[in-house]
Design a protein around this motif. Structure first.
Motif, PDB file in Angstrom:
ATOM      1  N   SER A 477       0.843  -1.196   0.000  1.00  0.00           N
ATOM      2  CA  SER A 477       0.000   0.000   0.000  1.00  0.00           C
ATOM      3  C   SER A 477       0.877   1.245   0.000  1.00  0.00           C
ATOM      4  O   SER A 477       1.962   1.263   0.570  1.00  0.00           O
ATOM      5  CB  SER A 477      -0.922   0.001   1.214  1.00  0.00           C
ATOM      6  OG  SER A 477      -0.162   0.000   2.408  1.00  0.00           O
ATOM      7  N   THR A 478       0.403   2.307  -0.661  1.00  0.00           N
ATOM      8  CA  THR A 478       1.132   3.570  -0.762  1.00  0.00           C
ATOM      9  C   THR A 478       0.394   4.642   0.017  1.00  0.00           C
ATOM     10  O   THR A 478      -0.731   4.452   0.484  1.00  0.00           O
ATOM     11  CB  THR A 478       1.281   3.987  -2.234  1.00  0.00           C
ATOM     12  OG1 THR A 478      -0.017   4.147  -2.812  1.00  0.00           O
ATOM     13  CG2 THR A 478       2.071   2.940  -3.013  1.00  0.00           C
ATOM     14  N   GLU A 480      -0.813   7.325  -1.257  1.00  0.00           N
ATOM     15  CA  GLU A 480      -1.992   7.776  -1.992  1.00  0.00           C
ATOM     16  C   GLU A 480      -3.151   6.801  -1.872  1.00  0.00           C
ATOM     17  O   GLU A 480      -4.312   7.199  -1.841  1.00  0.00           O
ATOM     18  CB  GLU A 480      -1.646   7.982  -3.478  1.00  0.00           C
ATOM     19  CG  GLU A 480      -0.667   9.117  -3.740  1.00  0.00           C
ATOM     20  CD  GLU A 480       0.775   8.701  -3.513  1.00  0.00           C
ATOM     21  OE1 GLU A 480       0.994   7.504  -3.213  1.00  0.00           O
ATOM     22  OE2 GLU A 480       1.668   9.574  -3.610  1.00  0.00           O
ATOM     23  N   ASN A 481      -2.850   5.498  -1.835  1.00  0.00           N
ATOM     24  CA  ASN A 481      -3.883   4.468  -1.740  1.00  0.00           C
ATOM     25  C   ASN A 481      -3.492   3.528  -0.608  1.00  0.00           C
ATOM     26  O   ASN A 481      -2.848   2.507  -0.818  1.00  0.00           O
ATOM     27  CB  ASN A 481      -4.010   3.726  -3.074  1.00  0.00           C
ATOM     28  CG  ASN A 481      -5.178   2.753  -3.077  1.00  0.00           C
ATOM     29  OD1 ASN A 481      -6.061   2.807  -2.221  1.00  0.00           O
ATOM     30  ND2 ASN A 481      -5.181   1.854  -4.052  1.00  0.00           N
ATOM     31  N   THR A 483      -4.262   0.963   2.434  1.00  0.00           N
ATOM     32  CA  THR A 483      -5.226  -0.041   2.909  1.00  0.00           C
ATOM     33  C   THR A 483      -4.685  -0.666   4.179  1.00  0.00           C
ATOM     34  O   THR A 483      -3.487  -0.975   4.275  1.00  0.00           O
ATOM     35  CB  THR A 483      -5.460  -1.129   1.840  1.00  0.00           C
ATOM     36  OG1 THR A 483      -4.204  -1.704   1.456  1.00  0.00           O
ATOM     37  CG2 THR A 483      -6.144  -0.539   0.607  1.00  0.00           C
TER      38      THR A 483
END
Length: 654
Positions: A477-478, A480-481, A483
């Protein structure tokens, strides 16, 4: 009533008129002074200036008094009263004698003048015989002028005598405090006063002037301009006429550079150039209006030596071959001014008319400047540093005053004190780390995770809190996104990664199964089935173990004898590594139940080259079997002695 000559018109209605010869209508003064004393007197002139004859003696009475001698009737005659005494401060009040004089002062440290003449005025106050010397102020003299000697009685000599007005005359020298003054003249009042006192004045002299001051007052040499168009004629012709050009400086090649607009002014009166910067609202620049002040700009320099101090000396006509003129500016061309290139794209109407009349230029088509759109700089969010919650740390990238992220209050109230607990083992190549057990707590109120390691005595590892309460992102996971791990991701046997450490879930709390079954619509079927399969076989094994507890005592002796026989048999197979066999079985048993499927057990034995085809080994496998498809591998491992796992026998005894 009759009219008589000399008496005026009768004072009757219609006969009164204003006499134009009368100009004064005030009453005469009846107060007078004599010998310093005030006394009253009868008026001699009436209103309008008419002479009064009532209060005056007739001519016969005046003649009688003038011819009559005084005679004493009786007694001794009276003496006339003495004249009134008038003090000096009253008699000579505001009566001052003024003498014009000068003195000579040496100037030792000057090449232009050797001495200086300073003109002064000497004042003598008659009321108290005091004197003062005042020098008139001369503009731009650089000297402390004004009152040179204050008002006081000037000492004349060392015997205590003071100067008197009888000692002053024209054409003489007077010394006061070591400085000699030459008296050349006096004012008319002083001349009249001294002559009235019987003093014979010397003839006046001419005032001597300072030679250096007179030299400065000499008119400067005037240079006649040439017959053709000179600077004076140019100034008179083109005064207040300015050419205006709109230019642009392209600075985009440099870092943070941009196209900056400027206005170039060319003054026709003296061929000077000025460059002004155009500012816009909120452009972020200092409000300096002038980039290049008004001056003559050089166009071509003379070839000069490298040692010429150009950074110190000002540019003169000797260093410049050509200066900028009006011919060097044109619309659509670039001009280099002091090392900076300006592109002229337009001019004003007066400039167009001037070039059209003076040089015959008619092409003034303005050039359209295409502004480069600024490149959008993407907002690069720095990688997560691991401190605090990601959403909370991410607010520092969006605002100078970060605000805490919003929380789901409804979710916190509904799931307060609801915690899902799981048992995990650490996935590590180090054998000591595989024996460590961890408890993972998942808080449903805010989706946070905490990990606790129970303390094991004499293990050499300090237990306690392994991970504080925080949200754990999933691998990959980054920012920006992002989780995070959810309860649906925790299944029996699944591997989770917590900040670079991998854990395998081996067991769960009974509350986890009950919570997921009560909220089955919120969890995947695979997660719920994983927990059901985990708890159901354990119950079957537990029931089977309870039923066989009676026969366990009878088969334990047989099992020990068979294990000793198998150990003697396996001595022939020296290639076996008991340490690897123990580690492989414990790693395969992820939930730590001590029971494996028969198919997995046989496949693991084949991978470890365990001779299962030997009769004694097959008999040991049958004796360790629980039911049709389960095998208690811990009893089977007793045939492979190893010192790395001393706690297995203790677990079997329990």
């Amino acid at each position: 009533m009759s009219w008589e000559p000399g008496l005026g018109l009768p004072f009757l209605p219609g006969c009164a008129f204003r006499d134009p010869t009368k100009t004064s209508f005030h009453r005469s003064q009846t107060l007078g002074y004599r010998n310093g004393f005030a006394f009253s007197r009868l008026p001699t002139v009436g209103v309008g200036g008419e002479r009064l004859y009532v209060n005056q003696l007739s001519q016969a009475q005046l003649d009688e008094l003038s011819n009559k001698g005084p005679t004493l009737t009786y007694g001794q005659g009276k003496r006339a009263p003495p004249l009134g005494f008038i003090p000096a401060h009253v008699a000579f009040d505001k009566k001052i004698l003024k003498f014009d004089a000068y003195f000579q002062e040496d100037v030792p440290f000057s090449t232009e003048e050797h001495y200086r003449i300073r003109q002064v005025a000497i004042y003598y106050y008659l009321e108290d015989d005091s004197m003062c010397v005042i020098e008139p102020a001369v503009q731009n003299s650089g000297l402390l002028q004004g009152k040179l000697l204050r008002r006081h009685k000037m000492p004349k000599n060392d015997h205590g005598d003071h100067y008197h007005w009888k000692d002053l005359n024209r054409g003489m020298n007077i010394t006061m405090y070591g400085r000699t003054y030459r008296i050349v003249d006096c004012d008319p009042f002083t001349q009249v006063f001294l002559e009235s006192q019987g003093i014979e004045l010397n003839p006046p002299e001419k005032m001597v002037f300072d030679p250096y001051t007179e030299l400065r007052r000499m008119p400067m040499r005037k240079y006649d301009p040439p017959a053709d168009f000179g600077p004076l004629k140019q100034f008179l012709t083109y005064d207040k006429q300015v050419l205006r050009f709109y230019a642009m400086w392209d600075d985009t090649n440099n870092i943070f550079g941009e196209n900056r607009p400027y206005i170039i002014h060319y003054y026709l009166a003296d061929n000077t150039v000025e460059v002004r910067e155009v500012h816009q609202q909120n452009d972020g620049r200092d409000p300096f209006p002038v980039l290049i002040k008004r001056q003559r700009l050089p166009k071509t320099f003379v070839d000069k030596k490298k040692t010429f101090p150009s950074c110190v000396l000002e540019i003169s006509d000797q260093e410049v071959l050509e200066w900028y003129t009006a011919k060097d500016f044109a619309v659509g061309k670039s001009t280099a001014l002091l090392g900076r290139i300006f592109f002229i794209y337009d001019c004003d109407e007066f400039t167009r008319n001037f070039y059209r009349d003076k040089f015959g230029i008619t092409d003034f088509q303005p050039v359209e400047i295409k502004k480069k759109s600024p490149e959008e700089v993407p907002q690069v969010i720095p990688p997560y540093n691991g401190f605090g919650i990601l959403e909370d740390s991410l607010q520092n990238c969006f605002s100078l005053l970060p605000k805490p992220p919003r929380k789901d209050v409804i979710k916190m109230l509904e799931n307060d004190h609801k915690v899902l607990r799981y048992q995990m083992v650490l996935e590590s190549p180090n054998p000591e780390d595989r024996k460590r057990r961890f408890i993972l707590s998942y808080f449903l109120s805010d989706d946070m995770i905490s990990i606790y390691e129970p303390t094991v005595p004499n293990s050499g590892i300090i237990g306690g809190k392994y991970l504080g309460r925080t949200r754990v992102p999933k691998p990959g996971s980054t920012t920006e996104n992002i989780t995070y791990y959810e309860p649906s991701d925790f299944t029996i046997g699944s591997t989770i990664e917590v900040f670079g450490h991998r854990f395998v879930i081996t067991d769960a709390d009974k509350y986890v199964l009950n919570y997921m079954e009560s909220n089955a619509e919120s969890f995947p079927a695979a997660t719920l089935q994983s927990l059901r399969d985990h708890f159901h076989p354990r119950q079957v094994v537990k029931e089977t173990a309870n039923s066989d507890i009676a026969t366990l005592g009878t088969s334990r002796q047989e099992l020990d004898e068979l294990i000793m026989q198998v150990q003697e048999e396996l001595k022939l197979h020296k290639y076996l590594n008991n340490k690897n066999i123990w580690e492989a079985f414990f790693q395969c048993d992820k939930d730590g139940s001590g029971v494996l499927d028969k198919a997995n057990f046989l496949a693991l034995c084949d991978s470890l080259s365990v001779p299962t085809n030997v009769l004694l080994v097959n008999k040991l496998i049958d004796l360790c079997s629980w039911g049709e498809d389960k095998i208690n591998y811990r009893d089977f491992l007793k045939a492979f002695p190893c010192d790395l796992h001393p706690g297995v026998e203790a677990q079997d005894q329990q």
